[in-house]
Design an enzyme around this catalytic site. Structure first.
Site, PDB file in Angstrom:
ATOM      1  N   HIS A 127       0.813  -1.228   0.000  1.00 49.20           N
ATOM      2  CA  HIS A 127       0.000   0.000   0.000  1.00 49.20           C
ATOM      3  C   HIS A 127       0.844   1.275   0.000  1.00 49.20           C
ATOM      4  CE1 HIS A 127      -3.684  -2.183   0.405  1.00 49.20           C
ATOM      5  NE2 HIS A 127      -3.387  -2.688   1.589  1.00 49.20           N
ATOM      6  N   ASP A 164      -2.880 -10.461  -2.659  1.00 44.87           N
ATOM      7  CA  ASP A 164      -3.413  -9.968  -1.390  1.00 44.87           C
ATOM      8  C   ASP A 164      -4.854  -9.529  -1.624  1.00 44.87           C
ATOM      9  OD1 ASP A 164      -2.261  -8.670   1.447  1.00 44.87           O
ATOM     10  OD2 ASP A 164      -3.954  -7.561   0.607  1.00 44.87           O
ATOM     11  N   HIS A 166      -6.414  -7.057  -0.646  1.00 45.06           N
ATOM     12  CA  HIS A 166      -6.531  -5.616  -0.881  1.00 45.06           C
ATOM     13  C   HIS A 166      -5.762  -5.224  -2.142  1.00 45.06           C
ATOM     14  CE1 HIS A 166      -6.858  -6.242   3.553  1.00 45.06           C
ATOM     15  NE2 HIS A 166      -7.899  -5.448   3.383  1.00 45.06           N
ATOM     16  N   ASP A 251      -4.703 -12.793   3.070  1.00 46.31           N
ATOM     17  CA  ASP A 251      -5.927 -12.322   3.726  1.00 46.31           C
ATOM     18  C   ASP A 251      -7.183 -12.548   2.898  1.00 46.31           C
ATOM     19  OD1 ASP A 251      -4.842 -10.455   2.009  1.00 46.31           O
ATOM     20  OD2 ASP A 251      -4.760  -8.825   3.475  1.00 46.31           O
TER      21      ASP A 251
END
Ligand SMILES: [Zn+2]
Length: 312
Positions: A127, A164, A166, A251
């Site tokens: 991120h 991931d 996200h 995740d």
């Protein structure tokens, strides 16, 4: 040449949340304990990272970003943003080791020591944008490693597959204008961090070298595998990368407390197989970098499933 090494340093525990937080040292400690219990390191090397240099960091991040991180830590700040991304007084070394682990991985695959390397370090990275720490991420570890590989080894093309749950907004932003890095992400959408729509395809020279697969909550491994088998392998084949990175967050596992996907460790086995088959066929190396994954049991089992395939 050996099959696989894992890069790890117990110093990662020094990056410890000053309040209750999902991104905590136990994430990695539990994985290393689990792997040791499975006697995984009997034929897999466990290697220490190096700290990324100022030059390594500044190849990707602005000097304002680096100064902000260093000054915040020195000044005793605990948050680099509105509430997600914490630091404590000992956070700088773990952050530099996380980024440096990917640098070390690049050197170790480029000198043909290993076929694949897994970076088991934290804080995670995908991120963090060029000028902004974000989403538990201080520096963008995988981007720093990929940029180092491009510059030092003069590679023409690198692919990054980010599974991931996200969207890897930071990695996308850093390489959005480049055709030398093909960024592919599968993620829950709309969801944190908000980016990752299908229409985000890169810009300028990088136009066509970003590919997003936004997916609804509840997506199962079957859908992920269809995308890997029918779309990602074709894109990778056409792009013909010299090196393949995985932003390996776990995740999207059904038991993860931060997200709502339905993957199991078996799905991570199958996704890894697709990527590994491609890399073997093309005779290229894989560098896999840990991102998210917040249920300790699910994370350990998923990393183990991933590494077993990389070690085949
Ligand atoms: Zn994540």
């Amino acid at each position: 040449m050996k099959n696989l090494a894992v890069i790890y340093d117990e110093l990662h525990i020094k990056h410890k949340p000053p309040f209750s937080h999902a991104e905590r040292p136990e994430r990695i400690s539990s994985v290393i304990d689990f792997l040791k219990e499975k006697k995984f390191f009997e034929n897999v090397d466990l290697i220490k990272p190096v700290e990324a240099s100022r030059e390594n960091i500044l190849a990707v991040h602005s000097s304002a970003h680096l100064d902000f991180v260093v000054d915040s830590i020195k000044g005793g700040k605990t948050l680099l943003d509105g509430g997600d991304t914490y630091v404590v007084k000992d956070s700088l070394v773990p952050a530099l080791l996380s980024a440096g682990s990917v640098i070390k991985a690049v050197d170790l695959v480029m000198d043909n020591s290993y076929n694949s390397i897994f970076s088991l370090m934290r804080p995670p990275g995908h991120h963090a944008e060029s000028s902004k720490p974000m989403g538990f991420c201080i520096f963008n570890n995988i981007a720093i490693g990929a940029k180092y590989a491009l510059d030092k080894y003069n590679l023409d093309r690198i692919a990054i597959v980010d599974w991931d749950v996200h969207h890897g907004n930071g990695t996308q932003e850093i390489f959005y204008n480049s055709s030398r890095v093909y960024f592919i992400s599968l993620h829950h959408y709309p969801f944190y961090p908000g980016t990752g729509a299908e229409g985000e395809r890169g810009n300028g020279e990088g136009s066509g070298y970003t590919l997003n697969f936004p997916l609804p909550a509840g997506t199962t491994g079957k859908t992920y595998l269809e995308i890997f088998n029918n779309k990602i392998t074709k894109v990778l084949n056409d792009y013909d990368p010299w090196l393949l990175f995985i932003s390996a967050g776990f995740d999207a596992h059904k038991d993860d407390p931060l997200a709502n996907m339905e993957l199991t460790e078996k799905d991570f086995t199958e996704m890894t197989k697709v990527v590994k088959d491609f890399a073997d066929k093309k005779n290229i190396k894989i560098i896999s970098v840990l991102e998210g994954g917040y249920n300790l049991d699910a994370l350990s089992a998923s990393v183990y499933a991933h590494l077993k395939v990389l070690n085949e």
